[in-house]
Write a protein that holds these residues in place. Structure first.
Motif, short mmCIF file in Angstrom:
data_model
loop_
_atom_site.label_atom_id
_atom_site.label_comp_id
_atom_site.label_asym_id
_atom_site.label_seq_id
_atom_site.Cartn_x
_atom_site.Cartn_y
_atom_site.Cartn_z
N SER A 1 0.83 -1.21 0.00
CA SER A 1 0.00 0.00 0.00
C SER A 1 0.86 1.25 0.00
CB SER A 1 -0.91 0.03 1.22
OG SER A 1 -1.72 -1.11 1.24
N ASP B 1 -6.25 -1.43 -4.32
CA ASP B 1 -5.58 -1.94 -3.12
C ASP B 1 -6.46 -2.97 -2.45
OD1 ASP B 1 -4.02 -2.39 -0.95
OD2 ASP B 1 -3.81 -0.30 -0.36
N GLU B 2 -6.20 -4.22 -2.73
CA GLU B 2 -6.98 -5.34 -2.20
C GLU B 2 -8.48 -5.09 -2.34
OE1 GLU B 2 -5.43 -7.35 1.03
OE2 GLU B 2 -3.62 -6.17 1.22
MG LIG Z 1 -2.19 -2.56 2.35
#
Ligand SMILES: [Mg+2]
Ligand SMILES: Nc1ncnc2c1ncn2[C@@H]1O[C@H](COP(=O)(O)OP(=O)(O)OP(=O)(O)O)[C@@H](O)[C@H]1O
Ligand SMILES: Nc1ncnc2c1ncn2[C@@H]1O[C@H](COP(=O)(O)OP(=O)(O)OP(=O)(O)O)[C@@H](O)[C@H]1O
Ligand code: SF4
Ligand SMILES: [Mg+2]
Lengths: 331, 363, 428
Positions: B62, B193-194
């Motif tokens: 991230s 992000d995920e």
């Molecule tokens: Mg992350």
């Protein structure tokens, strides 16, 4: 929503009944005897005289009967015998022992001063406190932030009456930087109304604001750390919008909650402020009622007013919550 | 998107990739010391392709991708290296220019759609806001656009749902709305992000489908951050494996996942059971992820690596291996490991565990 | 060693690969961390002969929904668990999978009796726990333990690890006060933590280590059954495998039965020889590993399995063929009529809206609740259940038919079952 309000109002009425009943019980079972005081007032009190006075005031009729009379008086006119006989228009809160005037009429006389004081002071709590808190959060860790947090602590640690008294002595009494503090009804002279209350407002605001600044700062920092603020930034929002729109919108909700209760307290009378600045509001009125012999009708009325405001404050806060936070569905 | 020399066509002709990250290093000074969140990370992403980034929690996935959007607070993060988007340098760019890029040319989809959407504003309002920052249009036009986007991502009855608040949407719908919000300005690059970690598998499949469909439609590039190698295998063209803030393996997905060369990647593969039951053996990676305050010397994976003794001179402990093409590997595949012949070790020791079907009949 | 994992060759690496270097790899591993769970673990097999330790029969849990308005009436029910039956073999494990909100955690909380069921039986080791009062339950509390999903919130941050793990020992008075510490240290050792660390606080441990603390606490009373509610979901993949292997070692060593709740189908496949698939409060398919993962008959199971992204796909490229389910799971407050899955089912027909499909045994250890059960792409055209339900193929009452009495859903399996090919009851 409607069901919620109704439920809360019913609860409020129950609380009011309980509070008034409790006050009443204290009045009746308490150690002082109002009849004795009244009796002495009229010179040469004998046991028979006092006895007669007690009977005419209805002390021998029992607690429930008297409470019933009191509640009844809220809805229809009644006559009250208190040495002499007085008529009392509905809503009747009794006759003051000391001034022999109708408590509800007195209330109307004194209340505008308190209301003016509360509105101005409350507004300043928010207008000074919240922006400072927001800025401190924005410039977290900088000198500005540290000065603000430190300053808030210092102000918070000075006793209120010391602060107010000093301000009054230096700013009006000795230097006349501020005009003499007084209450002039706004309907009479708006300028005088404003000038007369200016210093009390400022003092209230300055002493109350640090709490709000600290609280707002904490809430803002929390909000600014939220994921959705990061999403907003990732969308390309300006720092100003992120701060004053997205973050403040969230931070303001808990601030409103404590403000609701603080404001209720202000509305119930600020004893120190009124006494120091010589403003005849219900705070002072309550204070005089406490001087021996205790003026129970006034005391009962002010306690009830306080209860009403606390309850209303809570209700308004809850309703505002639902308006401010769409996730809260009042069912 | 305004200057003529940065149009996709011009870029393709000149050979500059859409995104080029070079030696990106991100550090956070904290009370406990310097957190070395990302170290010397380099990768490129071409228009219309997908780069997958995998690695365990705290490996810097991230942090590195947030740097691309300039989302780090410059007062608390030390960033060095270079990030070029469309040939423009992002590191050191003014906040004003950066803001024009954010949400417009580069957009981000976050992991938890409930916390990533503002709880007090309606879905529509949030999309409209994002659109109007970058486009000078009326509220009405923006609203029409928001409804169009919601329809595009498969929200039923977008005309009415546009006024709903995030909490009135299910998890999958929220993520769709988040995607609609990111795509409203037709960005060239979407960083996810995920995006599906918080969702059920069936909904994950829907979201991945949607992303791929939209990618084809708009020719956007995607950076897909995940810890699920399965997701990478299915949608990424290239994959970057991160460990302790560094890239440890990088290359074409097919290469990296079928002929992995780095013991950490091997460990990742062998510690997930597969649903088809072809490999029913589970071999975990011992130990715990490294501290970023005091990263291990040499190869940051060495405290957990079971192959240290196969490298001479204690190199693993003393020297940081270079991210490079291994002696036996292909040019589409870089790895960071001292092992001489990782391919042989993989074939004899790892493949029997993670891909027994393939060893029986080599592909 | 118990019967649940007969002849499991977990610590014999030769089984995995015959190459000489394999032995070297594992030697090294042992030297690095002398923990069995770091070695390759094979999936345990099912032993069909063992008796169940837990039998759940027609279990229901309805949570009331209150109305708004002045008087808050109960206007509906969340049918979180709606008539579920299954068995968990002694020392074995049953996996419970399904999407978020299908009632898995509620199921776990019912079995540990954190909730009192609306109706149904929970027979543990011969006793029905469902009607027992809190006091009556006390002797059973130690036998059934729970491991929670979140290793961060399930441990009290103000208590030391020793206090946390020792608490059940003290409450249930199982060992003398003086020996509590010794026992705690033993337990920490068993779960692979340094026994010297009993004095530390949870925040000094990583997620995986905290989950081990939770496991040690659950182990303290030597339970016969552990309900593991998503024990590894919050952990990193590399740590997940450590914890799964640890649980497997413990199961083998102490003969603990597991109800293993998870939404990760691969982990469940690895851990559980038997699996139940839930959808909106009901079991839609239950069976042994091979029946569920090899040839499931329910379209929901098939969709669920096909949605799992597969690493192996890297070799082929592109995405796997999959059955896309439209939309989201409906609300359990007003679940769809008939078959709960019909609103998202790719093969739903009229009968599905009218009748709830019975959970029909269709194999030796395989039951499925669908009117059109069949392998993927081979679902029958005519509903197989119409005759059993006494209706015609559209689900309308059939004057000649009557419902089959044998349709009552029981836990466990019969010796005879409904054969999908011949459409009759019989043995294989
Ligand atoms: Mg992350
Ligand atoms: N603002 C910050 N200050 C200090 N440390 C930070 C900050 N932001 C991130 N970190 C640290 O940087 C490291 C990398 O974090 P990052 O969020 O990139 O991990 P990740 O790979 O995305 O993990 P996850 O899978 O959990 O999302 C972590 O150890 C984190 O604690
Ligand atoms: N105490 C409760 N009161 C009312 N409803 C509840 C309660 N507990 C659970 N529910 C509802 O019951 C349903 C099943 O919940 P449960 O937590 O068992 O799902 P789950 O399968 O464990 O989901 P997840 O995978 O998200 O953990 C949900 O719809 C939930 O909202
Ligand atoms: S460099 Fe050494 S320690 Fe690092 S992965 Fe390769 S073999 Fe293991
Ligand atoms: Mg759950």
């Amino acid at each position: 929503m409607f069901g919620f309000i109704l439920r809360r109002l019913i609860a409020a009425v129950v609380v009011l009944i309980l509070t008034s009943f409790l006050t009443f019980t204290l009045f009746y079972k308490g150690p002082t005897n109002p009849a004795a005081a009244l009796c002495q007032e009229r010179g040469r009190c004998t046991a028979e005289k006092q006895e007669a006075l007690e009977t005419s005031m209805g002390f021998n009729d029992g607690l429930m009967t008297n409470y019933g009379r009191f509640v009844g008086g809220l809805f229809k006119d009644r006559t009250i015998s208190q040495g002499a006989t007085y008529t009392c228009d509905a809503p009747c809160l009794g006759i003051s022992f000391r001034t022999k005037t109708e408590v509800s009429k007195d209330l109307l006389t004194y209340y505008p001063a308190t209301l003016s004081l509360a509105i101005g002071g409350g507004l300043l709590y928010l207008l000074i406190g919240v922006p400072l808190g927001v800025l401190a959060a924005r410039f977290r860790g900088t000198v500005f932030d540290k000065v603000l947090v430190g300053g808030a602590l210092v102000i918070g640690s000075i006793p209120y009456y010391v602060f107010a008294l000093t301000a009054w002595i230096f700013l009006t009494l000795q230097t006349s930087i501020f005009p003499t503090t007084q209450y002039v009804p706004i309907t009479e002279d708006p300028t005088q109304w404003f000038l007369g209350l200016l210093l009390p407002w400022l003092i209230l605001g300055i002493t109350g604001a640090p709490t709000y600044a600290r609280y707002a700062r904490g809430q803002m920092l929390e909000a600014m750390g939220e994921d959705y603020i990061r999403s907003g930034k990732a969308k390309g929002l300006t720092q100003r919008k992120l701060l004053f729109k997205h973050s403040l919108r969230v931070a303001i909700v808990p601030i409103v909650t404590i403000f609701g209760l603080d404001f209720a307290a202000l509305l119930s009378g600020t004893i120190f402020t009124e006494s120091i600045f010589g403003i005849n509001g219900i705070g002072q009125w309550t204070l005089t009622s406490l001087r021996a012999p205790t003026d129970f009708p006034i005391l009962t009325a002010t306690i009830l007013i306080f209860a009403v405001f606390v309850i209303l404050g809570n209700l308004v806060v809850d309703l505002l919550y639902a308006v401010l936070d769409p996730r809260v569905r009042l069912t | 998107m305004t200057a003529t020399d940065t149009t996709p066509e011009a870029r393709k002709a000149s050979g500059t990739p859409l995104l080029e990250v070079k030696d990106l290093t991100v550090r956070f000074p904290t009370y406990d010391g310097l957190v070395q969140a990302v170290s010397d990370l380099s990768y490129t992403v071409e228009a219309g392709t997908t780069l997958g980034i995998v690695g365990e929690s705290g490996s810097g996935k991230s942090v590195s991708s947030m740097a691309v959007l300039g989302l780090h607070d410059t007062r608390s993060a030390q960033i060095s290296g270079s990030i070029k988007f469309n040939g423009q340098e992002i590191i050191g760019m003014s906040e004003n220019d950066m803001r024009k890029l954010r949400g417009n040319e580069v957009a981000m989809v976050f992991q938890d759609p409930l916390t990533a959407l503002h709880p007090f504003y309606s879905i529509g309002k949030q999309i409209i806001e994002g659109y109007r920052i970058h486009n000078n249009v009326s509220k009405k036009q923006a609203r029409a656009r928001a409804i169009e986007m919601l329809g595009l991502v498969g929200i039923p009855q977008p005309q009415t749902r546009v006024d709903d608040f995030p909490h009135q949407f299910s998890g999958g719908m929220r993520q769709r709305a988040m995607i609609a919000m990111s795509l409203v300005n037709n960005p060239d690059l979407i960083i996810c992000d995920e995006p599906t970690t918080a969702l059920d598998v069936t909904v994950q499949a829907q979201i991945l489908d949607l992303l791929q469909k939209l990618q084809r439609e708009f020719n956007s590039a995607i950076i897909m951050i995940t810890h699920d190698l399965g997701v990478i295998a299915e949608i990424a063209d290239e994959v970057l494996v991160m460990y302790g803030g560094r890239a440890v393996e990088y290359g074409v997905t097919r290469e990296v996942l079928t002929r992995p060369e780095m013991p950490y990647t091997w460990g990742l593969l062998s510690s997930v059971p597969d649903v088809a039951g072809i490999s029913d053996v589970l071999v975990p990676i011992p130990g715990t992820p490294p501290s970023l305050l005091n990263p291990p010397t040499g190869c940051s994976f060495h405290p957990r690596c079971t192959f240290v003794s196969q490298v001479p001179d204690n190199l693993c402990v003393t020297t940081l291996p270079v991210l490079e093409r291994s002696s036996t590997g292909s040019s589409e595949h870089l790895s960071r490991c001292h092992l001489r012949d990782p391919a042989a070790i993989y074939e004899t020791e790892i493949a029997p565990i993670v891909a027994p079907d393939r060893t029986e009949s080599p592909a | 060693m118990n019967t649940a994992a007969p002849g499991l060759p977990a610590d014999q690496p030769e089984e995995v690969s015959g190459s000489p270097s394999q032995a070297e790899l594992l030697d090294l591993e042992a030297a690095l961390a002398a923990r069995p769970e770091f070695q390759p673990h094979k999936a345990p097999e099912l032993d069909p002969t063992v008796k169940p330790i837990l039998t759940v029969e027609n279990l229901k849990m309805y949570f009331p929904v209150k109305s708004s308005g002045l008087i808050r009436r109960t206007i509906g029910q969340v049918q979180a668990v709606d008539g579920v039956s299954f068995e968990v073999p002694t020392g074995g494990s049953l996996g419970l999978v399904g999407e978020s909100g299908c009632g898995k955690s509620t199921m776990g909380r019912l079995i540990t009796r954190l909730y009192k069921p609306t109706s149904g039986r929970i027979e543990f080791d011969g006793t029905d726990l469902a009607p027992l009062s809190t006091r009556e339950l006390k002797p059973y509390r130690s036998d059934v333990q729970m491991i929670f999903q979140d290793p961060y919130s399930s441990l009290n941050p103000r208590h030391t690890v020793g206090t946390i793990v020792g608490a059940p020992l003290v409450i249930h008075d199982v060992v003398p006060k003086k020996q509590v510490l010794t026992r705690v240290q033993e337990l920490l050792e068993v779960v692979g933590l340094n026994p010297e660390h009993y004095n530390r606080y949870p925040n000094e441990f990583s997620g995986g280590q905290r989950q081990r603390i939770g496991i040690a606490r659950a182990l303290a009373l030597q339970p016969k059954l552990m309900v593991a509610d998503e024990p590894v979901s919050a952990l990193d993949v590399s740590i997940q495998a450590q914890v799964v292997n640890l649980l497997q070692d413990l199961q083998r060593e102490f003969g603990i039965a597991f109800l293993f709740i998870a939404h990760d189908l691969s982990i469940v496949r690895h851990f559980c020889p038997e699996v139940a698939v839930m959808y909106l409060g009901k079991i839609v398919e239950i069976g042994d590993r091979d029946s569920i993962y090899g040839h499931s008959y329910h379209p929901y199971t098939q969709a669920l399995l096909s949605a799992v992204p597969d690493v192996k796909q890297a070799a082929i490229g592109g995405r796997r063929e999959r059955i896309m389910l439209e939309g989201d799971v409906p609300s359990p407050i007003n679940p769809p009529s008939g078959c709960h899955f019909r609103t998202r089912c790719p093969i739903a027909r009229e009968i599905c809206a009218k009748h709830e499909p019975p959970l029909l045994q269709v194999g030796k250890r395989h039951k499925v609740a669908c009117h059109f059960p069949g392998e993927l792409g081979k679902h029958p055209v005519e509903p197989l259940t119409s005759r059993l339900l006494g209706v015609d193929d559209d689900g309308n009452p059939d004057p000649g038919g009557s419902p089959d009495a044998s349709l009552v859903t029981k836990p466990g399996y019969d010796d005879t079952w409904f054969d999908l090919d011949t459409k009759t009851f019989g043995r294989a």
